[in-house]
Each structure stands twice: as structure tokens, then as C-alpha cells.
Write a protein that holds these residues in place. Structure first.
Motif, mmCIF file in Angstrom:
data_model
loop_
_atom_site.group_PDB
_atom_site.id
_atom_site.type_symbol
_atom_site.label_atom_id
_atom_site.label_comp_id
_atom_site.label_asym_id
_atom_site.label_seq_id
_atom_site.Cartn_x
_atom_site.Cartn_y
_atom_site.Cartn_z
ATOM 1 N N UNK A 234 0.815 -1.155 -0.535
ATOM 2 C CA UNK A 234 0.139 -0.376 0.174
ATOM 3 C C UNK A 234 0.868 0.710 -0.210
ATOM 4 N N UNK A 235 2.229 1.552 0.826
ATOM 5 C CA UNK A 235 3.365 2.375 0.681
ATOM 6 C C UNK A 235 3.123 2.256 -0.923
ATOM 7 N N UNK A 236 3.836 1.404 -1.143
ATOM 8 C CA UNK A 236 4.348 1.095 -3.120
ATOM 9 C C UNK A 236 3.251 2.402 -3.898
ATOM 10 N N UNK A 237 1.744 1.395 -3.496
ATOM 11 C CA UNK A 237 0.802 2.540 -4.024
ATOM 12 C C UNK A 237 0.870 3.755 -4.041
ATOM 13 N N UNK A 238 0.572 4.362 -2.890
ATOM 14 C CA UNK A 238 0.687 5.686 -2.613
ATOM 15 C C UNK A 238 2.121 6.239 -3.281
ATOM 16 N N UNK B 37 -12.618 8.618 -5.234
ATOM 17 C CA UNK B 37 -12.173 9.726 -5.519
ATOM 18 C C UNK B 37 -11.450 10.868 -5.026
ATOM 19 N N UNK B 38 -13.116 10.885 -5.539
ATOM 20 C CA UNK B 38 -13.167 12.769 -4.707
ATOM 21 C C UNK B 38 -13.119 12.779 -3.411
ATOM 22 N N UNK B 39 -13.964 11.833 -2.745
ATOM 23 C CA UNK B 39 -14.057 12.163 -1.749
ATOM 24 C C UNK B 39 -12.013 12.658 -1.151
ATOM 25 N N UNK B 40 -11.447 11.828 -1.715
ATOM 26 C CA UNK B 40 -9.997 11.064 -0.948
ATOM 27 C C UNK B 40 -9.596 12.853 -1.340
ATOM 28 N N UNK B 41 -9.800 14.247 -2.619
ATOM 29 C CA UNK B 41 -9.572 15.232 -3.576
ATOM 30 C C UNK B 41 -9.855 15.946 -2.084
ATOM 31 N N UNK C 101 -5.948 1.385 -6.527
ATOM 32 C CA UNK C 101 -6.051 2.402 -4.705
ATOM 33 C C UNK C 101 -4.395 3.389 -5.476
ATOM 34 N N UNK C 102 -3.981 3.314 -6.442
ATOM 35 C CA UNK C 102 -3.217 3.908 -8.089
ATOM 36 C C UNK C 102 -3.429 5.350 -7.275
ATOM 37 N N UNK C 103 -4.842 4.962 -8.235
ATOM 38 C CA UNK C 103 -5.842 6.225 -8.676
ATOM 39 C C UNK C 103 -6.360 7.126 -7.262
ATOM 40 N N UNK C 104 -6.864 6.516 -6.297
ATOM 41 C CA UNK C 104 -7.865 7.119 -5.229
ATOM 42 C C UNK C 104 -6.074 7.920 -4.437
ATOM 43 N N UNK C 105 -4.736 7.093 -4.825
ATOM 44 C CA UNK C 105 -3.914 7.661 -3.905
ATOM 45 C C UNK C 105 -3.249 8.823 -5.115
ATOM 46 N N UNK C 106 -3.774 8.747 -6.532
ATOM 47 C CA UNK C 106 -3.434 10.075 -7.414
ATOM 48 C C UNK C 106 -3.891 11.575 -6.652
#
Length: 1017
Positions: free
Chosen positions: A419-423, A533-537, A463-468
Motif C-alpha cells: 500500500x505504501x508503494x501504491x501511495x 476518488x472525489x472524497x480523497x481529493x 488504489x493508485x488512482x485513489x492516492x493520485x
């Protein structure tokens, strides 16, 4: 050969005469023994002497013959074989087994194993396996991936099978990882658990493992970071475990579950970490004062509480608390961002001699490694991947990478968690997408373009898109601009088990109803991802334009008993986007704790259960739909109410509040006796906007029925399983008022002949009706003929007519046939379950003569009667013109072997290629006919019936399948990639037949329900 020599005396004393004769017959049939040898053994009377003779022959014939002998001994006397094998292992390897067991015990009790740094050694958090964790909760699933029941850890230990697959989201599993595999199974066991070199050699060790079978437990963690093709010996532990019979526990993340689900004997999902468990973990990791501060933050923040359901995020929160005790993260991205910043700042003193520009450049390169690794499924990096030893020192000092060099020729570098790599990858992708450099921005777009399908968005790269998106609103805008252009669903194997070749399912069945269902699930998941994704942003209304485009005509599904924070965020900050949605589905469950909830999106921990209100209409649902979008309305809202035991006046008022938020309302009520007598009040509160009304298995009062027919704007009325007594003031008397009705479905609704006549008269007013279903009626007279006359009058453009089991007569069929030319848009004609008796031949012949006037027909279910099978030749000829046929039903047609052969010929000649459902139940086909049918379809060069999703070949009389027929059936059925229901009532399979079917399903990874009686087997 050695085994036979060592156990010769035991074999001579213990082999039974019958077993020896069976082995002799087998060895003779394959040419190992000749006729003279066979006769001599069989003529010998004493079992001990017989044993000596056969053993003498076998030993003289060499190793291959000895192995065959042992194989047959295992087959015919498994207990003797296993006993001798265990005796052998005890005699020759007992010391080795005890030594291995003792070495493992020492390892598991050592501080080196029990204490570790979960975030790498640069973050001073140590876990002790004995005290840090509380017992996890698990949810047992079936192979269709549906939750069955909850398991505690002790329950799980009691249910362990040959292969147990444990599904966990990112950060929920902290065990030895498959990512550390470098060599063969023996070498990896020695490297990770024992020592190198080990005193027990490879051959002896593997022999011990093989012999002990289920006494050996393998715990393999991290299948999502494992490449089976690189380590086939280890992969066989789960892909071929039926042969090795070890006990294996395999863990994986959700996105890779579909790759191993079909191998699982037991499938469980790790539940969310409960609040009490998170509290215990925090108190065990942090000093008392820091732990209290973090727990206070948890109490004050629902977002933090939600994230603490994942152990990894609890650990990260603890790390942040140690470095910045005032920070309260609102998203997962913010949590990782703070940790990333803390790691770099905390260790600056170690890299103070390096220029700031170099540090930035190295951190960016670390992001590049992470990003490339995500797309290449690469989690181990080498010194060649780093630009220099100076960069190695920097990244290790900061804790961004960890170095693993023990017992390796070349060290590897890893992020402390996937998960840290994905972040880190998402952080870097955000930097590229928002860079002022055209070159870097182009690189960012290039990475996005590698995400080619909707399934890539919903699972593989979620996860990649969520952290992006969580890294900046500008990056989120670029992500949404791109993903709206992605149309291809890609693989749907996360919803459906893998097919044999891993082929994209759409290329195999373009028109399948099953595929459409899976695509709908994928689209629903896409909407959930987009909201996350919107919530994360945390961009509030800044992404309104991009998000509105993304949501256009999509469906949002909401379980009213568990509404996540991101939905409140969406309704509050992006209300203008609500109207972009084509449909919002809101589900209420009257008996929320019942097993029926397993079929929906179920809460999975006591922590979630604490957040679930016991009210039938939960307050969060009212706040979300009534208070938040006060100045907006939805296009279409579907409200589902299931299993309601009762309803209070206040709750009826609450339903009205929710209903008023939509321009158009679909109301779906199922199995809710508690709503009886109150439905009219519910309908009255939403009379202005309800357009579709579905009522299943729910009794109605006269007032309820009267209110239904007052709703003249209704477009769909669906009533099923309504057996209340006829009322003069009920809905039948007022049904003519529903002038705007488009779909009228009355399934198993109690009616008499006068009621049918009233419906027939009402049809004159239904000029917009396109779907008419009526079924399961008895005791009717000529009213049904009047109904058919009105249906086929051409007064409306009917697309579906279903008159199943409702007393159709030969006259009614003839009337329908004569008017078929007026129904040129007809796609569904279901007349099944009607016995035309002596009128069958004439009526069906007339109907078949007219079928070609409705070339768009997709569903044809025909009535039965005396000698109706004489019409079969004409039906076969007409089917050649009906190229769109997806469902064909010929129940009780008394079809025989010759008729089935004609149907087979039609199918193999390229007709019925789109057929998805085939119903040949209650006919008179014999073993011979079925063998020819299955064998011809199986060996055909064309893909015959490859789109079948369900079939019913039930027999009129008891059918005892011959062995050859069972084999042909099994070999054919497993070729059907999308079959999910097989009904074979009155097929008298024995246990061996069923075992063959089960093994074939497992080997070919097929999932279908086999129904042999009125209940599923």
C-alpha cells in the motif's frame, strides 16, 4: 522398489486375497503381467503365497512396475498403503521430522520472529505477535463470493480445509510474504524459516513433506505479490493441492481473489478491525500519553474511526502521533502523505550533507520506481534500479525503501508495504500530471493510458488512482477527464470465476444476460470508486464539471443501514452532480440482522454493527436524501423495502421525505407483511412522483388496492404472489384507470374468469402497453380467450406476452396465431405450462405456421398437449428463420431420441447460436439419445450452444444415466463457460457420478448450480 523390499514381510502378511486379485487384473489389463503370470497368481489359493508370487514378479520387472503396483494398492487398500507409508516414515525419518518440528517451534517462539518493525526499522514501532494483536474476525464465503456467516479465529481453525483462501484488503495481513520467494520450495523454507545449509537434504525433506500430507500446514501470505509462473513448485501447493493433500492457508487482496477462488475448499474474508481491537493495538504500541491523545482524536473524527478498521492505518496513525500529535488525517492519502513527510524530515540529519536538489531528485526517482512497479507488478528492486550508492543511502535513511540482504547473493529493496508503494506511485503520478513540464505531463498521461479498461479502474489500479486523486484536485481532474473515455469493461473475473484460458469474457459471449449483469456490477463499482476518488481529493465543488460528466446516466446503489462518509461529502459539496445520475437505488431492510442481509452489501465487523441504527428507516438516510440536497432533486430514485415486520406512522412520513427528493420514483416492496394495510398511506405520500410499483409476496387490503389504481401516472405495475380474496372494490375493478401503463405483470395473483374479462376490457385503454405477463391461474373459462383477442388486436405495440399456466385453450392459441402479424414488434412469447389436450396438434401447427411474421422473436416457450411432438418437424424448420432466439422451451412435448437428433442437427448446422436458455424438461429421451446429443455437441467444430447460461433437461420418468452418458455430459457441460444453472430432475445419479461432476467443475473452474430435485444440490 525400495519401499516394496522394505515392507515385503508386512505386504505378505497383510494383503488380502481380494485386493491381490484386483491388482492382478489391473496389471494384466495394461500388460505388466502376462497370461501365464496372471493365471499362476490366481490359481494360488493362500493369500500369503499369492502375495509372495506377485511381489516376486513385480520386483523382477523393475521400478515402473513397482510404482504401478503401489498405485493400485493405494487404490484398492488405501488403509494398508497409508499405514505402511507412515510406518516407513516413522522408521527412517522420525528423527528428521522431530528435528524440523523443533526448529520451527524455536523459530516461532524466538523474539526475532515474534517482534518486528511493521513500517521498517527507521520508524521506531515494534510489534509483538504475542501481545499486540487481538483475535481477528472472519466472514465465511461460498465459491460465488457471497458472505455466508461470521467466524471467530477458533472457528476458523476448526474449519481449515486442504486449501483455505483468506481475502484481506490492503494492510490487513501481517504474515510471511510470498514476495520473498527466490528459489524452489525447499530452498525458500530453509531461507525464511530454518537455516542454510540445512542438515536435512532437499530430497529427504520433500519426501517427508509429501508423506505427512495434511499433517503439514503451509501459511502462504501475499498471493497478490506472487508470480506463480516463476515458482511452479510453490504454486502447486494451491493449484494442485488435491494431489498433495497438505493443509494450506493462502492470503490475498481482493483484486487478485478471482485468480485463486476456484481452488479454495474454504474461502473467508478478514473482517474490519473492531474499535476495541484498534484501541488495544494503539495502547500496546504507543506510550500511555500518546495513546490517550490518539484515542481522543478517534472519538472526535468519524473519518479516522473508519480508517482505523484497517490495521496498517492504525500503525501509521501511531507513527504520525509519535512525530506530530496534533495532526488529524481526513483521508487515507493524507495519512500516507503525513507519514511520508515525517519519514523524510525525521531522518534529515542523516543526509544533511546532500544538496536539497539531489534529495528531491532521489525522492522523485523513488516515485518512478514505485509507479513502474505498480504497472509491472514489481515489488522487489535491485541496486541496478537505483541511480547510485548515494541514492541508496538517502532512500534507506529516510525509510522510503528497506534493504533485505540476509542469505542473498544480491540484496533487494522494497517499500515496507504494498500500500505504501501504491501511495508513493500515486504521489508521483500526481506530480507528473500536474507538472509545468510538457515532457513530465506527457509521461503522466502515458501512465494513465495504461489503464485501459473499467476493471482496471475498479480493481487493478483503484488504489493508485485513489492516492493520485488524493494528492491534489488538479491531478484528480486529469484522472476524471481520462476515465470517462474508458468504455471497455475488460475482464469481469472479479465477479465471475476465471474461465479456462483467461480469455476476455466479452469476446466469448457478446449478448449474454449474465455478462450484462456482471457489467452492471462493474459499473456500480466504478461509481463507488469515483465517489472515493472525489472524497480523497477534498476538492469540494472544484471538480463539479468533471465529476458530472463522469456520473452521466450511471447508477448509484446505497444500503440505507450503512452510509459511508463519502456519500455525505458528495451530496453536500457536489449537489449539482446528482441529476447527472441515471438512477439511485436506496435499499431498506426490515429484518436487517437476518441471513437475507448476506445477499446485500453486508457490514463485516462489530464496529460497523455499532454504527447501524435499528430503525427501519435510519436517520442517516433521511439526512442524506432530505436535509442535504435541499435545493436539488434526482432524476430517478428506486426505493426497495424488504422483510418489513411493521411500520410506524413516523416512518411512513420519513419515507415520504425521502421520496420527494426525486422527479421519478420506483417503489419496490418485497415480503413485507408488516406493510399490509399501510401501503395506501405510503403511496399517498409519494403519489406525485411514483411511476413504477413492484409488490412481491406482500398481502394487500382493499384500501391498498384502491390506492394503487388511483395512481394513474403509473407506467409499471408488478404484482406477484398475491392470494387475497377477490374484492369488488379492489384493483381489478379499477385497473382500467391506469391509462399510462406500459408494463403490467401479474404473477400468481388470485383471479377468476370475471376478473380476466375486466382486464381484457381494460386493455382497450392501455395504448402504451408493451409488456403483459399473466401466470399461474386455474379454473378459468372463456375469459382467457377474450383476453387473448384483445392482446392480439394490434391496439398497442406489445413486445412481451407471457400467458404461462393460465388455462389457455386451443381457440385462444388459434386467435393469437391469426393475429401475430399485428404484433410485429413481439420479442417474447411465453405460453408454457398450458395443456391444450386434444386441441394441441391443430392449434400449435397454426401457431408455428405464423411464427415467421415475428422475425424479432427472442423467447419462445410453447404449450403442450396430446401428440404435440408431431409438430416438431415444423418447429425445427421455422427455427431456422428465427435468428435472434435466446430462450426456447418445449416442456412436456414427449420428445424422443429421434426428435433430439433433429434438434442436434439444427444446432450443429449453425442455428440457435445465440441461445442462452434451453428448456427440454419432462420429455422421453433415453440414454442413447442423450449420449448422441452430448457427444455431437462436444465434438462439433463449431461452438454449439456456447452462450448457454441455464438448461433444464429433467426427465418425465426416472432416468438412470449410463456411465458413458455421464462422461459425455460432463465433458460437454464443462465446455460451457457461462452456464450457471443445470436442472436434471429425475436423473438418478449415484455418488460416483456426482463426484465426477464435482471434480470436473473444479478442474475446469466452472461454477454452476446442479439441481436434481426441487432443492439445489
Amino acid at each position: 522398489m525400495d519401499f516394496i523390499r522394505e515392507q515385503r514381510s508386512e505386504l505378505v502378511q497383510r494383503m488380502r486375497r481380494q485386493v491381490i486379485d484386483q491388482i492382478v487384473d489391473k496389471l494384466y489389463s495394461i500388460g505388466v503381467l502376462n497370461t501365464e503370470e496372471k493365471d499362476l497368481i490366481q490359481e494360488t489359493l493362500l493369500s500369503q503365497e499369492k502375495a509372495r508370487v506377485i511381489l516376486g514378479y513385480i520386483e523382477n520387472k523393475g521400478t515402473a512396475a513397482c510404482q504401478l503396483f503401489l498405485d493400485y494398492l493405494k487404490c484398492y487398500d488405501q488403509y494398508l498403503f497409508q499405514d505402511l507409508k507412515c510406518t516407513n516414515i516413522q522408521k527412517y525419518m522420525e528423527k528428521d521430522v522431530e528435528m524440523i518440528a523443533e526448529d520451527l517451534r524455536r523459530l516461532y517462539l524466538s523474539s526475532a520472529f515474534q517482534k518486528f518493525h511493521p513500517l521498517g526499522e527507521e520508524i521506531d514501532i515494534i510489534f509483538d505477535l504475542e501481545t499486540t494483536f487481538s483475535d481477528a474476525e472472519f466472514w465465511k464465503k461460498n465459491t460465488s463470493n457471497r458472505t455466508i456467516n461470521q467466524l471467530q479465529f477458533q472457528d476458523l481453525l476448526g474449519e481449515l480445509r486442504d486449501l483455505t483462501v483468506i481475502e484481506g484488503e490492503a494492510g490487513k495481513v501481517f504474515f510471511i510474504s510470498l514476495r520473498s520467494m527466490q528459489k524452489g520450495l525447499y530452498e525458500s523454507i530453509c531461507e525464511q524459516l530454518l537455516r542454510e545449509p540445512y542438515s536435512v537434504g532437499s530430497a529427504t525433506f520433500m519426501k517427508i513433506i509429501e508423506t505427512l500430507e495434511q499433517k503439514v500446514l503451509f501459511c502462504l501470505d501475499g498471493f497478490d505479490e506472487f508470480k506463480p509462473q516463476d515458482y511452479p513448485e510453490t504454486a502447486r501447493l494451491f493449484t494442485k493441492n488435491v494431489q498433495y493433500k497438505h493443509s494450506v492457508v493462502l492470503t490475498t487482496r481482493t483484486e487478485t481473489l478471482s485468480q485463486v477462488r476456484s481452488y479454495a475448499d474454504l474461502l473467508v474474508k478478514i473482517g474490519d478491525l473492531s474499535y476495541s481491537s484498534a484501541q488495544m493495538l494503539i495502547e500496546n504500541v504507543l506510550e500511555e500519553s500518546l495513546a490517550k491523545k490518539l484515542l481522543i482524536q478517534l472519538e472526535q473524527s468519524s473519518t479516522m474511526k473508519e480508517m482505523m478498521k484497517t490495521p496498517l492505518f492504525v500503525v501509521i496513525a501511531c507513527a504520525i502521533q509519535m512525530g506530530d500529535d496534533d495532526f488529524i488525517p481526513k483521508t487515507q492519502t493524507a495519512l500516507f502523505h503525513t507519514l511520508h513527510k515525517l519519514m523524510i524530515n525525521k531522518n534529515q540529519y542523516k543526509t544533511g550533507d546532500l544538496p536539497e536538489e539531489y534529495i528531491t531528485e532521489s525522492v522523485n526517482h523513488c516515485g518512478d520506481l514505485a509507479l513502474d512497479g505498480v504497472f509491472k507488478s514489481k515489488f522487489d528492486f535491485t541496486i541496478e534500479d537505483l541511480s547510485s550508492q548515494k541514492e541508496e543511502r538517502l532512500l534507506l535513511a529516510a525509510g522510503l525503501l528497506n534493504k533485505y540482504g540476509a542469505q542473498r547473493l544480491k540484496p533487494v529493496y522494497r517499500f515496507f508495504h504494498k500500500s505504501f508503494q501504491e501511495y508513493t506511485a500515486g504521489r508521483r503520478l500526481h506530480e507528473l500530471l500536474t507538472s509545468s513540464s510538457a515532457t513530465e505531463a506527457s509521461r503522466g498521461q502515458m501512465y494513465l493510458q495504461k489503464i485501459r479498461t473499467i476493471s482496471d479502474i475498479t480493481f487493478k489500479y483503484q488504489n493508485l488512482l485513489q492516492y493520485t486523486c488524493g494528492s491534489s484536485k488538479d491531478a484528480a481532474a486529469e484522472v476524471f477527464k481520462y476515465i470517462v473515455s474508458v468504455k471497455d469493461h475488460g475482464t469481469l473475473l472479479q465477479f465471475l470465476n476465471d474461465n479456462e484460458d483467461g480469455v476476455n469474457v466479452e469476446t466469448q459471449m457478446q449478448s449474454s444476460e449474465e455478462i450484462e449483469r456482471l457489467k452492471l456490477l462493474n459499473m456500480n463499482t466504478l461509481v463507488e470508486r469515483g465517489l472515493t476518488f472525489v472524497y480523497e481529493s477534498r476538492s469540494e465543488s472544484a471538480l463539479a464539471a468533471e465529476f458530472e460528466t463522469f456520473l452521466q446516466d450511471k447508477t448509484l446503489q446505497i444500503n440505507s443501514h450503512f452510509i459511508p462518509d463519502y456519500l455525505f461529502y458528495f451530496f453536500e459539496h457536489l449537489p449539482t452532480c446528482l441529476r447527472a445520475l441515471g438512477l439511485i437505488k436506496l435499499e431498506f431492510f426490515g429484518n436487517f440482522t437476518s441471513s437475507s442481509v448476506n445477499e446485500i452489501k453486508k457490514t463485516e465487523s462489530e464496529n460497523q454493527a455499532q454504527n447501524v441504527t435499528q430503525a427501519l428507516i435510519p436517520e442517516p438516510a433521511i439526512k442524506l436524501f432530505y436535509e442535504t440536497p435541499w435545493n436539488q432533486s434526482f432524476n430517478t430514485l428506486q426505493i426497495t423495502m424488504r422483510d418489513f415486520p411493521g411500520l410506524k406512522l413516523r416512518e411512513i412520513k420519513c419515507i415520504g421525505k425521502i421520496c420527494c427528493s426525486a422527479s421519478s420514483l420506483i417503489l419496490y416492496i418485497s415480503k413485507s407483511a408488516g406493510i399490509t394495510g399501510k401501503l395506501h398511506k405510503i403511496l399517498n405520500t409519494c403519489a406525485r412522483n411514483v411511476q413504477d410499483l413492484v409488490i412481491e409476496s406482500t398481502p394487500l387490503t382493499e384500501e391498498d388496492e384502491q390506492q394503487i389504481v388511483k395512481m394513474t401516472q403509473l407506467k409499471t405495475l408488478y404484482l406477484t404472489d398475491l392470494q387475497t380474496e377477490h374484492r369488488d372494490g379492489g384493483f381489478i375493478n379499477g385497473i382500467h384507470c391506469l391509462k399510462n401503463i406500459e408494463k403490467l405483470v401479474l404473477e400468481n395473483v388470485k383471479m377468476n374468469d370475471d376478473d380476466i374479462k375486466k382486464i381484457a376490457e381494460s386493455l382497450k385503454n392501455f395504448t402504451s402497453i408493451s409488456v403483459f405477463h399473466l401466470s399461474q391461474l386455474t379454473g378459468l373459462g372463456n375469459g382467457i380467450e377474450q383476453l387473448v383477442t384483445e392482446l392480439s388486436s394490434g391496439n398497442c405495440s406489445l413486445q412481451e406476452i407471457k400467458l404461462a399456466s393460465c388455462c389457455l385453450t386451443g381457440n385462444a392459441i388459434r386467435t393469437l396465431a391469426q393475429n401475430l402479424h399485428k404484433l410485429e414488434k413481439l420479442e417474447v412469447l411465453d405460453l408454457s405450462g398450458n395443456n391444450l389436450e386434444e386441441q394441441a396438434i391443430n392449434a400449435v401447427n397454426i401457431l408455428l405456421d405464423q411464427l415467421t411474421v415475428v422475425l424479432g422473436l427472442k423467447v419462445l416457450m410453447l404449450p403442450f398437449g396430446s401428440n404435440v411432438n408431431t409438430c416438431f418437424d415444423k418447429l425445427v424448420n421455422q427455427l431456422k428463420s428465427l435468428t435472434n432466439m435466446t430462450k426456447l422451451g418445449l416442456q412436456k412435448w414427449n420428445l424422443n431420441d429421434a426428435d433430439l437428433l433433429k434438434l442436434t442437427s439444427l444446432i450443429t448446422s449453425g442455428h440457435l447460436e445465440n441461445l442462452q436458455c434451453l428448456d427440454l424438461a419432462k420429455n422421453s429421451v433415453t440414454n442413447k439419445g442423450w449420449i448422441a446429443f452430448f457427444e455431437t455437441l462436444r465434438t462439433s467444430e463449431t461452438s454449439c450452444l456456447c452462450k448457454l447460461t441455464s438448461l433444464d433437461f429433467s426427465s418425465q420418468e426416472e432416468l438412470y444415466p449410463e456411465a458413458f452418458m455421464v462422461k459425455e455430459f460432463v465433458q460437454w457441460i464443462v465446455k460451457l463457460h457461462f452456464i450457471h444453472e443445470v436442472v436434471l430432475i429425475n436423473w438418478m445419479f449415484d455418488e460416483n457420478d456426482l463426484n465426477m461432476i464435482k471434480k470436473a467443475k473444479a478442474a475446469q473452474k466452472r461454477e454452476f448450480q446442479l439441481r436434481l430435485t426441487d432443492t439445489y444440490k
